[in-house]
Write a protein that holds these residues in place. Sequence first.
Motif, PDB file in Angstrom:
ATOM      1  N   GLU A 370       0.853  -1.191   0.000  1.00 47.45           N
ATOM      2  CA  GLU A 370       0.000   0.000   0.000  1.00 47.45           C
ATOM      3  C   GLU A 370       0.892   1.247   0.000  1.00 47.45           C
ATOM      4  OE1 GLU A 370      -3.209   0.281  -0.262  1.00 47.45           O
ATOM      5  OE2 GLU A 370      -3.633  -1.879  -0.237  1.00 47.45           O
ATOM      6  N   PRO A 371       0.444   2.359  -0.601  1.00 49.09           N
ATOM      7  CA  PRO A 371       1.276   3.573  -0.655  1.00 49.09           C
ATOM      8  C   PRO A 371       1.577   4.135   0.739  1.00 49.09           C
ATOM      9  CG  PRO A 371      -0.588   3.730  -2.162  1.00 49.09           C
ATOM     10  CD  PRO A 371      -0.831   2.527  -1.319  1.00 49.09           C
ATOM     11  N   VAL A 372       2.746   4.746   0.866  1.00 50.37           N
ATOM     12  CA  VAL A 372       3.158   5.422   2.094  1.00 50.37           C
ATOM     13  C   VAL A 372       3.257   6.916   1.794  1.00 50.37           C
ATOM     14  CG1 VAL A 372       5.005   5.722   3.787  1.00 50.37           C
ATOM     15  CG2 VAL A 372       4.400   3.425   2.992  1.00 50.37           C
ATOM     16  N   LYS A 373       2.667   7.730   2.660  1.00 51.21           N
ATOM     17  CA  LYS A 373       2.673   9.181   2.432  1.00 51.21           C
ATOM     18  C   LYS A 373       3.643   9.858   3.396  1.00 51.21           C
ATOM     19  CE  LYS A 373      -0.646  12.038   3.788  1.00 51.21           C
ATOM     20  NZ  LYS A 373      -1.935  12.754   3.892  1.00 51.21           N
ATOM     21  N   VAL A 374       4.500  10.733   2.848  1.00 49.93           N
ATOM     22  CA  VAL A 374       5.425  11.543   3.652  1.00 49.93           C
ATOM     23  C   VAL A 374       5.041  13.005   3.447  1.00 49.93           C
ATOM     24  CG1 VAL A 374       7.814  12.179   4.107  1.00 49.93           C
ATOM     25  CG2 VAL A 374       7.268   9.846   3.375  1.00 49.93           C
ATOM     26  N   LEU A 375       4.621  13.666   4.534  1.00 44.81           N
ATOM     27  CA  LEU A 375       4.200  15.065   4.461  1.00 44.81           C
ATOM     28  C   LEU A 375       5.217  15.931   5.200  1.00 44.81           C
ATOM     29  CD1 LEU A 375       2.073  17.224   3.733  1.00 44.81           C
ATOM     30  CD2 LEU A 375       0.965  16.735   5.934  1.00 44.81           C
ATOM     31  N   LEU A 376       5.794  16.900   4.487  1.00 48.69           N
ATOM     32  CA  LEU A 376       6.774  17.813   5.078  1.00 48.69           C
ATOM     33  C   LEU A 376       6.121  19.166   5.346  1.00 48.69           C
ATOM     34  CD1 LEU A 376       9.964  17.141   2.917  1.00 48.69           C
ATOM     35  CD2 LEU A 376       9.462  16.308   5.197  1.00 48.69           C
ATOM     36  N   GLU A 377       6.384  19.702   6.549  1.00 50.25           N
ATOM     37  CA  GLU A 377       5.845  21.018   6.908  1.00 50.25           C
ATOM     38  C   GLU A 377       6.956  21.865   7.515  1.00 50.25           C
ATOM     39  OE1 GLU A 377       2.380  23.125   9.680  1.00 50.25           O
ATOM     40  OE2 GLU A 377       2.675  20.949   9.744  1.00 50.25           O
ATOM     41  N   ASP A 378       7.139  23.060   6.966  1.00 51.59           N
ATOM     42  CA  ASP A 378       8.153  23.985   7.472  1.00 51.59           C
ATOM     43  C   ASP A 378       7.496  24.950   8.457  1.00 51.59           C
ATOM     44  OD1 ASP A 378      11.015  25.013   7.082  1.00 51.59           O
ATOM     45  OD2 ASP A 378       9.827  26.833   6.831  1.00 51.59           O
ATOM     46  N   LYS A 379       7.805  24.790   9.746  1.00 55.99           N
ATOM     47  CA  LYS A 379       7.250  25.647  10.788  1.00 55.99           C
ATOM     48  C   LYS A 379       8.276  26.726  11.154  1.00 55.99           C
ATOM     49  CE  LYS A 379       4.273  22.080  12.818  1.00 55.99           C
ATOM     50  NZ  LYS A 379       3.913  21.352  14.070  1.00 55.99           N
ATOM     51  N   PRO A 380       7.856  27.748  11.906  1.00 57.35           N
ATOM     52  CA  PRO A 380       8.801  28.825  12.256  1.00 57.35           C
ATOM     53  C   PRO A 380      10.052  28.339  12.985  1.00 57.35           C
ATOM     54  CG  PRO A 380       6.553  29.512  12.711  1.00 57.35           C
ATOM     55  CD  PRO A 380       6.477  28.070  12.327  1.00 57.35           C
ATOM     56  N   ALA A 381       9.903  27.387  13.912  1.00 54.29           N
ATOM     57  CA  ALA A 381      11.051  26.951  14.719  1.00 54.29           C
ATOM     58  C   ALA A 381      11.464  25.512  14.452  1.00 54.29           C
ATOM     59  CB  ALA A 381      10.743  27.118  16.208  1.00 54.29           C
ATOM     60  N   THR A 382      10.636  24.749  13.757  1.00 55.90           N
ATOM     61  CA  THR A 382      10.932  23.332  13.538  1.00 55.90           C
ATOM     62  C   THR A 382      10.551  22.913  12.123  1.00 55.90           C
ATOM     63  OG1 THR A 382       8.746  22.621  14.325  1.00 55.90           O
ATOM     64  CG2 THR A 382      10.521  22.765  15.965  1.00 55.90           C
ATOM     65  N   GLU A 388       2.999   8.401   7.101  1.00 63.65           N
ATOM     66  CA  GLU A 388       1.751   7.669   7.338  1.00 63.65           C
ATOM     67  C   GLU A 388       1.673   6.463   6.412  1.00 63.65           C
ATOM     68  OE1 GLU A 388      -3.081   8.533   7.168  1.00 63.65           O
ATOM     69  OE2 GLU A 388      -1.635  10.172   6.989  1.00 63.65           O
ATOM     70  N   ASP A 389       1.437   5.281   7.007  1.00 61.07           N
ATOM     71  CA  ASP A 389       1.282   4.075   6.188  1.00 61.07           C
ATOM     72  C   ASP A 389      -0.111   3.488   6.381  1.00 61.07           C
ATOM     73  OD1 ASP A 389       1.131   2.073   8.330  1.00 61.07           O
ATOM     74  OD2 ASP A 389       3.259   2.462   8.665  1.00 61.07           O
ATOM     75  N   GLN A 390      -0.427   2.482   5.572  1.00 63.30           N
ATOM     76  CA  GLN A 390      -1.725   1.802   5.639  1.00 63.30           C
ATOM     77  C   GLN A 390      -1.499   0.323   5.917  1.00 63.30           C
ATOM     78  OE1 GLN A 390      -4.378   3.014   2.302  1.00 63.30           O
ATOM     79  NE2 GLN A 390      -2.735   4.453   1.754  1.00 63.30           N
ATOM     80  N   MET A 442      -4.931  -0.621  14.704  1.00 57.01           N
ATOM     81  CA  MET A 442      -4.780  -1.973  14.173  1.00 57.01           C
ATOM     82  C   MET A 442      -5.526  -2.131  12.842  1.00 57.01           C
ATOM     83  SD  MET A 442      -2.770  -3.790  15.953  1.00 57.01           S
ATOM     84  CE  MET A 442      -3.211  -5.401  15.296  1.00 57.01           C
ATOM     85  N   LYS A 443      -4.823  -2.729  11.870  1.00 58.71           N
ATOM     86  CA  LYS A 443      -5.334  -3.053  10.538  1.00 58.71           C
ATOM     87  C   LYS A 443      -5.669  -1.819   9.697  1.00 58.71           C
ATOM     88  CE  LYS A 443      -7.203  -7.533  11.982  1.00 58.71           C
ATOM     89  NZ  LYS A 443      -8.396  -8.407  12.037  1.00 58.71           N
ATOM     90  N   LYS A 444      -5.291  -0.630  10.203  1.00 58.45           N
ATOM     91  CA  LYS A 444      -5.504   0.590   9.419  1.00 58.45           C
ATOM     92  C   LYS A 444      -4.205   1.331   9.130  1.00 58.45           C
ATOM     93  CE  LYS A 444     -10.305   1.608  10.617  1.00 58.45           C
ATOM     94  NZ  LYS A 444     -11.243   2.644  11.111  1.00 58.45           N
ATOM     95  N   GLY A 445      -3.210   1.147   9.985  1.00 52.21           N
ATOM     96  CA  GLY A 445      -1.928   1.776   9.708  1.00 52.21           C
ATOM     97  C   GLY A 445      -1.362   2.545  10.888  1.00 52.21           C
ATOM     98  N   SER A 446      -0.161   3.076  10.667  1.00 50.79           N
ATOM     99  CA  SER A 446       0.554   3.815  11.715  1.00 50.79           C
ATOM    100  C   SER A 446       0.949   5.194  11.200  1.00 50.79           C
ATOM    101  CB  SER A 446       1.811   3.049  12.155  1.00 50.79           C
ATOM    102  OG  SER A 446       1.465   1.771  12.650  1.00 50.79           O
ATOM    103  N   ASN A 447       1.170   6.084  12.153  1.00 48.36           N
ATOM    104  CA  ASN A 447       1.543   7.461  11.821  1.00 48.36           C
ATOM    105  C   ASN A 447       2.737   7.863  12.685  1.00 48.36           C
ATOM    106  OD1 ASN A 447       1.265   9.912  10.504  1.00 48.36           O
ATOM    107  ND2 ASN A 447       0.010  10.780  12.123  1.00 48.36           N
ATOM    108  N   VAL A 448       3.841   8.257  12.053  1.00 51.58           N
ATOM    109  CA  VAL A 448       5.047   8.681  12.763  1.00 51.58           C
ATOM    110  C   VAL A 448       5.253  10.169  12.507  1.00 51.58           C
ATOM    111  CG1 VAL A 448       7.520   8.345  13.074  1.00 51.58           C
ATOM    112  CG2 VAL A 448       6.075   6.391  12.486  1.00 51.58           C
ATOM    113  N   ILE A 449       5.324  10.942  13.592  1.00 47.42           N
ATOM    114  CA  ILE A 449       5.527  12.395  13.477  1.00 47.42           C
ATOM    115  C   ILE A 449       6.870  12.747  14.105  1.00 47.42           C
ATOM    116  CG2 ILE A 449       4.665  14.679  14.094  1.00 47.42           C
ATOM    117  CD1 ILE A 449       1.866  13.487  14.230  1.00 47.42           C
ATOM    118  N   ILE A 450       7.740  13.336  13.302  1.00 43.45           N
ATOM    119  CA  ILE A 450       9.070  13.751  13.762  1.00 43.45           C
ATOM    120  C   ILE A 450       9.165  15.269  13.637  1.00 43.45           C
ATOM    121  CG2 ILE A 450      11.554  13.634  13.319  1.00 43.45           C
ATOM    122  CD1 ILE A 450      11.091  10.832  12.177  1.00 43.45           C
ATOM    123  N   GLU A 451       9.674  15.909  14.689  1.00 41.91           N
ATOM    124  CA  GLU A 451       9.927  17.356  14.633  1.00 41.91           C
ATOM    125  C   GLU A 451      11.388  17.604  14.963  1.00 41.91           C
ATOM    126  OE1 GLU A 451       7.450  20.513  15.477  1.00 41.91           O
ATOM    127  OE2 GLU A 451       5.694  19.312  16.003  1.00 41.91           O
TER     128      GLU A 451
END
Length: 458
Positions: A370-382, A388-390, A442-451
Amino acid sequence: MKIKYKIAGIFSLTSFLIIGFIGGFLYFLFANNIEKQFRERLLERAIIAAEVLLEKDNFSPVKYERVKARFLQTLPEENVYYIETENGNIDYGGLPADIIDKSSIESSLSKKYEFYQIGDLKFCSLYYEDNEGDFIILISAKNTEGIAELYFLQKALLIIILISLLIIAGVSLLFAKQILKPINRMILKVEEISGSNLQLRLNEGKGKDEISRLAKNFNRMLSRIESTFFTQKNFIQNASHELRTPLTVILGEAEFALKSSALSPDDRLAFQKVYQQADHLRELLNSLLHLSEIKNPGPSSEYKLLRIDEVIQKTVIKINQTFPSGVIHLEYKNIEDLNENSFVVPGNDLWLEIAFTNILDNALKYSNNEPVKVLLEDKPATVCINIEDQGIGIQPQDLSKIFSPFHRGNNAKSRKGYGIGLALTENIIKIHKGSIEVTSIMKKGSNVIIELPKDLKS
């Protein structure tokens, strides 16, 4: 709150309470003295009033004029009332009802005089025995001068207390800074110490105070840490060398044997197992070495400015070689606001690449293509990286243990892995002063958030 501000605050508050108590005590004494003096003047005025109006027949003309002159020196808003008494009975007729305090007036019959107050008016009730009968002289007045003096004293004390508080606060802050200066020097020195320069020591000074003792004890602790650290480091390096050499030989011999066409099916299967287990051991050894290096990093000054989007793009290219059928979508949040300085953080590109590789490898491995999505966000300090996977998800009882070395979830043991990747990833993010958070269904996927912070000093 910094300790110097706490010290200055406590000292200032204590001084304020002491000065406030002294000021309040002085105000109380001064107010009592003013009250006492005014009562004496009221009593004197009552006696003069009695002498002028009741004893004038007994005075010579000269003495009467002198007493009368004193009587004319009235108090502010002064009023005099004469009350006739007979056999202890007081005739209140003719007195305004709002100035009568019967208990105080009647008390003057036995005490000779009594004081009381109604509103701002103060009263003196004087029992006076005369040959023409017994009287009570009731005199009232307002202590205007005393009130003005007390008001002035209030303002003066308030100004003195406020000025004293400001002076004490400033002196306390300077005093606290001076006291903590050796500790601040120790902090700056400690911040320089890392796994690459454990030989550094604090200046112990020549004194015998608590700070010198702290520096000496800290240096002793550093010596023990340095000894343990280098013992461990030498062991890892030696063990790595001693293990890699035979592993290389085993892998080479097994690979050479597998190329032979003379092997029987059973022999080929045996050599394949030998090769797989040796390769497994090599990967495990490399992971352990990486974990050891990450747990003992050099100073952050060795980092360089990186663009996280470029690091992730390089990682995706390498991951696609391992998972040709895997799909990774790289997306950008608020793309219209991005510029050449977006996604720039200080760090070690090799370590961050290892961290992202571990997460993306897991995402694809457990996602069943299943596709894996990587979302990048540029915040003021981080810079925020959301992966996110499925996939199959992580069981709730395993979620709190996923960063523990060698731990693998019950639903993940059917797939190849060593349980070191996420522990290694967490350490890499920590030494970059970042944060990592994992949520899963469970059975829907995981989400990893790194700052990751844009400034390691913040």
